[in-house]
Structure formats: structure tokens, C-alpha cells
Design a protein around this motif. Structure first.
Motif, PDB file in Angstrom:
ATOM      1  N   ALA A 239      -4.958  -5.462   0.162  1.00 21.98           N
ATOM      2  CA  ALA A 239      -3.503  -5.624   0.100  1.00 21.98           C
ATOM      3  C   ALA A 239      -3.057  -6.907   0.775  1.00 21.98           C
ATOM      4  O   ALA A 239      -3.742  -7.440   1.654  1.00 21.98           O
ATOM      5  CB  ALA A 239      -2.835  -4.443   0.794  1.00 21.98           C
ATOM      6  N   ILE A 246       2.752  -1.337   3.852  1.00 19.65           N
ATOM      7  CA  ILE A 246       1.422  -1.013   3.311  1.00 19.65           C
ATOM      8  C   ILE A 246       0.759   0.071   4.165  1.00 19.65           C
ATOM      9  O   ILE A 246       0.154   1.006   3.648  1.00 19.65           O
ATOM     10  CB  ILE A 246       0.561  -2.297   3.244  1.00 19.65           C
ATOM     11  N   GLY A 251      -2.057   2.052   1.713  1.00 20.69           N
ATOM     12  CA  GLY A 251      -2.125   1.453   0.385  1.00 20.69           C
ATOM     13  C   GLY A 251      -3.508   1.350  -0.257  1.00 20.69           C
ATOM     14  O   GLY A 251      -3.698   1.779  -1.403  1.00 20.69           O
ATOM     15  N   CYS A 269      -3.038   0.492  -8.907  1.00 24.49           N
ATOM     16  CA  CYS A 269      -2.217  -0.510  -8.190  1.00 24.49           C
ATOM     17  C   CYS A 269      -0.737  -0.293  -8.504  1.00 24.49           C
ATOM     18  O   CYS A 269       0.125  -0.386  -7.613  1.00 24.49           O
ATOM     19  CB  CYS A 269      -2.625  -1.925  -8.594  1.00 24.49           C
ATOM     20  N   ALA A 272       0.570   2.645  -6.537  1.00 22.25           N
ATOM     21  CA  ALA A 272       0.756   2.327  -5.113  1.00 22.25           C
ATOM     22  C   ALA A 272       2.063   1.555  -4.907  1.00 22.25           C
ATOM     23  O   ALA A 272       2.803   1.803  -3.945  1.00 22.25           O
ATOM     24  CB  ALA A 272      -0.435   1.530  -4.594  1.00 22.25           C
ATOM     25  N   LEU A 276       5.244   2.736  -2.714  1.00 16.32           N
ATOM     26  CA  LEU A 276       5.816   1.889  -1.659  1.00 16.32           C
ATOM     27  C   LEU A 276       7.326   1.718  -1.883  1.00 16.32           C
ATOM     28  O   LEU A 276       8.121   1.849  -0.949  1.00 16.32           O
ATOM     29  CB  LEU A 276       5.097   0.539  -1.676  1.00 16.32           C
ATOM     30  N   PHE A 290      -1.261  -5.685  -4.429  1.00 15.37           N
ATOM     31  CA  PHE A 290      -2.566  -5.009  -4.303  1.00 15.37           C
ATOM     32  C   PHE A 290      -3.533  -5.526  -5.356  1.00 15.37           C
ATOM     33  O   PHE A 290      -3.130  -5.856  -6.480  1.00 15.37           O
ATOM     34  CB  PHE A 290      -2.390  -3.497  -4.506  1.00 15.37           C
TER      35      PHE A 290
END
Ligand code: SD4
Length: 329
Positions: A239, A246, A251, A269, A272, A276, A290
Motif C-alpha cells: 500500500a 490503510i 489494507g 484492490c 479494499a 477504505l 494498493f
């Protein structure tokens, strides 16, 4: 393909990296459906400086080094890059004017080491590797990490800002009111993940962290599972961006676990980034990106905002790729 690829000719690449026994795509039968498998060895790393870092990593593999040696050698190159203000001792300092570094390294069999909030060490990634190999611990921080470095024979560098960092710090002090800044431009960490021709993986991540952070602040880069995670059974992820966001979603671990459940590296990705974003009310000033590789050598990359790019190297080429992002202009 959603990725816009910019081909960068690298003079060091090409025949120098052709490894006997690895077939290139051009030798494959064009009439056959290509298997869902990427080319290996393969190295991915964040941002523009990923290009020269990948060259150093591939050179290490080419001369018989392991994938662990490769990801260490690759980011050591960035740790010396005087143009980079987010990695190494030339990075921008914290709000007290002191540059502190974070780094982590991990192998596909689950071994890992990291250092955090460390001063005066030119190659924190190599110190992280020593923590992994020469101590019973995973992470050393601050003065303890520095003492360990001395014991391991690392030279201590003089604690002075680089000329560029000194100018930037002086400018920041004029208007900052001593507040750490959160800014989507405040990045340039290198995270590198790689897989060798036998499917062994490793990763590395090294940074001077957020510019003008509070003294003692540690980001995601040295936190195993946040800035970096590698598992030979599944894949690897790393990351870059605002570390606090993160860390809060673990992450890199999240991405590897999503791949374990069957997502492709790209899907993992993207999920994630979605996660977030869902945890942050306002993402205007938050950038995070990422990278992922799975054990088949397929890759993924995604970021909150446009502008996140990465370098991808195989034995044939080293290219800079603009990642896709959540943000739809
Ligand atoms: C940190 N993730 O310390 C790092 C900063 C970064 O590119 O990625 N910069 O939060």
C-alpha cells in the motif's frame, strides 16, 4: 483494458533479463487461448521510482539472488534517491524537523521484520531484514531499532536534512501553525511485491512517512498486514498513501484474504478501496493506493483518486502503468 499503459523503454531491460528456460509470450502458440497465468518472475512497485527500483530488483534475480534479495535491493535504490522526498534520510521531516523512517519486509512463508520511527539509518529496509533474520521479534522501534542497527554494524548517518528537505521544511514552518498536514499529494513511499519463476513471493515497503507528522508517528508501511502482506499460498499486496486510513482497514492483509476467498487481485484492490472509502466521511484529501499479485502472477492496482501509478517488470519489459481509481471525474 481499463489500464492506460505508458511504455517506458528501459535500456537495462531486454536481453539482460531474459532468463534461460522462461518462455516469452511471443513464443506461445497464438491460436491457443492464453492460460490465465501471468509471466513470472514479476515485480510490481509503487510510483515512478518503481521503474529504477524494478531494474535493481530484476538485476538481483538475474544474478542468482532470491526474491527476498530482489525486493530488498529494489527499494534500497529508492532509499538513496535524492529526488524522492518520501523515502530514506532525504525524506521530509516531522514537525520537529527530524526525519524518521519506517520499513518492512516479508517472505511468502510468513517470515517478516520491520522497523519504525528509526533515525540515522540509510537503509531501513536492510535493518528490517536483520530484525527478521537475527532477532526473535518482528518489529523494533525508535531508539531500540537504532541500538540494534549499531550492534549489527550499520553506520549512523549525520542527522541533517537534505538541502531540498531543509528548504521545504522552512517553507512549511512559515504557514503551518505547527499542524501536521493531510494532503493527497503527500506520498511517494515505495512498496514492492514480487514473485519468482518458482512461485515464491516476497515484499518490501520503505518510507519517511507523512511529511510534518507529529514526532513519534508511525504509518502503515512497517505494520505487517497494513502496508505489506505476503502469503505464497495466495498472493501479496502493498500500500501507499495516508497510512492511518490503510492501518484502519488492515489494507494489505484484507487484499490477500479477499484473494484467498477467490477474488482476482484487481477485484481485491477495488474492494479494499471501497472499504477504505466507506470508513471515511470525506475522501477529498485522502489518497491511498494498493498493488496486488496472486500466485498465478496476475496483478491488480486501484486507488482512491486518479494519479496513482506503478511499475511492472517482467524479464521482457519494465513499464509504468496508471492505475484506475474509484474517483469518477
Ligand atoms: C505513511 N503510507 O507513512 C505512508 C506514506 C506514503 O507515499 O505512502 N507515502 O502513511
Amino acid at each position: 483494458m481499463s489500464e492506460r499503459r505508458k511504455f517506458i523503454k528501459q535500456s537495462l531491460l531486454g536481453s539482460a533479463f531474459l532468463i534461460p528456460g522462461i518462455s516469452s509470450a511471443s513464443t506461445q502458440d497464438k491460436n491457443k487461448t492464453p492460460p490465465l497465468i501471468g509471466e513470472m518472475p514479476l515485480i510490481l512497485s509503487t510510483w515512478n521510482h518503481g521503474l529504477p527500483a524494478n531494474v535493481a530488483a530484476m538485476a538481483k534475480l538475474d544474478t542468482g539472488g532470491s526474491i527476498l534479495d530482489a525486493v530488498e535491493a529494489g527499494v534500497r535504490d529508492t532509499e538513496l534517491d535524492l529526488e524522492n522526498l518520501s523515502v530514506g534520510l532525504q525524506g521530509l521531516p516531522d514537525r520537529e524537523g527530524i526525519t524518521t523512517l519506517d520499513a518492512s519486509i516479508m517472505t511468502g512463508d510468513g517470515n517478516c521484520g520491520s522497523v519504525a520511527f528509526v533515525r540515522q539509518i540509510k537503509h531501513p529496509i536492510s535493518l528490517a531484514r536483520r530484525v527478521m533474520e537475527n532477532t526473535p521479534h518482528v518489529m523494533l522501534a525508535g531508539e531500540g531499532a537504532r541500538q540494534f542497527a549499531i550492534a549489527e554494524g550499520f553506520p549512523l548517518e549525520e542527522e541533517v536534512l537534505s538541502p531540498k528537505a531543509a528548504i521545504e521544511y522552512a517553507k512549511w514552518k512559515e504557514t503551518s501553525q505547527y499542524k501536521p498536514i493531510i494532503n493527497i499529494e503527500n506520498h511517494d513511499t515505495i512498496g514492492m511485491i514480487g514473485i519468482d519463476a518458482n512461485g515464491n513471493m516476497a515484499g518490501s515497503c520503505t518510507t519517511s512517512g507523512l511529511a510534518y507528522k507529529m514526532h513519534g508517528r508511525v504509518g502503515d508501511s512497517p505494520i505487517i498486514g497494513a502496508g505489506l502482506f505476503v502469503d505464497n499460498e495466495v498472493g501479496a499486496a502493498t500500500a501507499t498513501g495516508l497510512g492511518e486510513t490503510i492501518i484502519k482497514i488492515c489494507g494489505s492483509f484484507l487484499i490477500v484474504e479477499l484473494m484467498r476467498q477467490g477474488r482476482t487481485p484487481q477485484e481485491a484492490c477495488e474492494e479494499a478501496v471501497r472499504r477504505l472509502i466507506s470508513k471515511n466521511k470525506n475522501i477529498d484529501d485522502i489518497q491511498a493506493g494498493f498493488l496486488a499479485i496472486n500466485k498465478e502472477g496476475l496483478t491488480g492496482a486501484f486507488a482512491v483518486h486518479p494519479g496513482f501509478n506503478f511499475a511492472k517488470a517482467t524479464v521482457k519489459e519494465n513499464v509504468l502503468i496508471d492505475s484506475n481509481s474509484h474517483f469518477k471525474p
